[in-house]
Design a protein around this motif. Structure first.
Motif: not given
Ligand SMILES: *Cc1c(COP(=O)(O)O)cnc(C)c1O
Length: 426
Positions: A102-114, A152-162
């Motif tokens: 899968l392809v993911s946006c890199s700015t993610l919640y810590g748990g999702t990133f792990n 992707g995360e609509m608003i990244a937690n915690p980076a706050l990218n849209i």
């Protein structure tokens, strides 16, 4: 409820009592359901007839709350899960197996990133990360023949990218895969990703939807419009006979509800990430005031952001609602009614000053939580993102002086007074 405005749906969607039935959603605190004939129970097990038989798969209280969330998002069907992480994992496993990608946006919640960078690869599922501002061509360049979804995360937690939603949706559809969006931070009050082309939405209901920090929970919502049958070889789990259910073909039997039907019948059955009916009941009470709380969280966060921006002890403020923010244009496009109640900032003096400042706060509490009615504060580098390497911290948009501040629904003046006294202590 689809003709009503979203505020009305928050209050009234989902459970619809019949004549003489309880006005309030009942808690069906039962693992099992009784039937009069062996034969009927058999048909339920074969998915030939709809009905409840075991709460690991489905439960009426949970289903009523899922139906409300589906209505709020404008989706065709939804399933509650035991947590937001479970919603994300079940969504991935519903279309990916060993050997998939899968392809993911890199700015993610810590748990999702792990999950994406460590745990999924252990299961044989690989993940490529693309930056949040990637354009459609860049995203498509990361797609491989075995790619099954884009995330992707609509608003990244915690980076706050849209999330650049239109670019991600266009890349997904040109590649013949669904776009999955984590809409936890905006909630459907501020953004409905289906209206911009997303195919599946996931939530950590633990955050604003619950809103009172009482219950961990998640939800998977399917828009019901992705054409799995157009790519039968890519999505055999949905389009070919399921041996574990006597050869049922989900797209044929369940049509636009194929994705959630498979997720319930196979993954909930085998993995058991089921929510408790009591938690679903509490979530429903939270949802009844979601529209009121989200707008107060947003206006309070804006006041706090404007205050911090002018404070001499603050080195930077990140809030996509501020006109100077790098995400402002995307926020105006996708979140015109408000962003969220979470913002981040740096205190002059780096990590040491950040820790001293946090310890001096009185109203805002140090808790591993955000999107709560009570103002809370966290230091991602030493809390949620502690397991990440320095390189991974940069990739997920976390600096070591970053303070994540989740603005509650208290009086905004009191929150600002608390910030002021803690900054004075530095
Ligand atoms: C909290 C969170 C999750 C994980 O949800 P849990 O309910 O804690 O499992 C996933 N995505 C985002 C954006 C979150 O904030």
């Amino acid at each position: 409820m689809s003709d009503y405005h979203i505020d009305t749906k928050c209050v009234q969607s989902g459970y619809q009592p019949g004549n003489g039935e309880p006005r309030v959603l009942p808690i069906v605190q039962s693992t099992t359901f009784k039937y009069n004939s062996t034969e009927q129970m058999g048909r339920l097990f074969d998915l030939e007839e709809a009905g409840y038989f075991y709460s690991r798969l489905s439960n009426p209280t949970c289903d009523n709350v899922a139906a409300k969330i589906a209505d709020l998002e404008g989706g065709a069907s939804a399933v509650l899960t035991s947590s937001g992480q479970a919603a994300i994992l079940m969504t991935v496993l519903n279309v990916c197996g060993a050997g998939d990608h899968l392809v993911s946006c890199s700015t993610l919640y810590g748990g999702t990133f792990n999950l994406f960078s460590v745990t999924l690869p252990k299961l044989g599922i690989s993940v490529s990360f693309v930056p949040p501002d990637a354009d459609a061509d860049e995203i498509i360049a990361a797609v491989k023949p075995n790619t099954k979804l884009i995330y992707g995360e609509m608003i990244a937690n915690p980076a706050l990218n849209i999330l650049n939603l239109e670019a991600f949706a266009s890349a997904a559809h040109k590649s013949g895969v669904p776009l999955v969006v984590d809409n936890t931070f905006p909630t459907p009050i501020n953004c409905r990703p289906f209206e911009w082309g997303a195919d599946i939405v996931v939530h950590s209901t633990t955050k604003y939807m619950d809103g009172h920090a009482t219950s961990i929970g998640g939800c998977v919502v399917d828009r019901g419009s992705f054409d799995w049958d157009k790519y039968p070889e890519r999505f055999p789990g949905l389009t070919k006979p399921d041996d574990s259910y006597h050869g049922v073909v989900y797209t044929r039997q369940f049509g636009s509800a194929a994705f959630t039907a498979k997720l319930t019948a196979q993954l909930m059955r085998d993995m058991g990430a089921s929510p408790a009916p009591m938690n679903a009941f509490l979530l429903n009470i939270g949802l009844e005031t979601l529209h009121l709380r989200v707008s107060r969280h947003c206006s309070n966060a804006m006041s706090v952001a404007q205050y911090l921006e002018k404070h001499p002890m603050i080195s930077w403020v990140k809030y996509p609602g501020l006109p100077g923010d790098s995400q402002y244009a995307l926020a105006q496009k996708y979140l015109p009614n408000g962003v969220c109640g979470v913002l981040s900032f740096g205190v002059k003096g780096g990590r040491a000053a950040a820790v001293k400042f946090m310890d001096a706060l009185k109203l805002a509490a140090i808790v591993t939580h955000v999107c709560d009615a009570r103002t809370s504060v966290l230091h991602p580098a030493s809390h949620t993102h502690r397991q990440l390497s320095d390189e991974q911290l940069v990739l997920s948009g976390v600096s070591d002086d970053m303070i994540r501040f989740s603005v509650g629904i208290e009086d905004p003046g009191d929150i600002i007074t608390d910030l002021g006294q803690a900054l004075d202590s530095l």
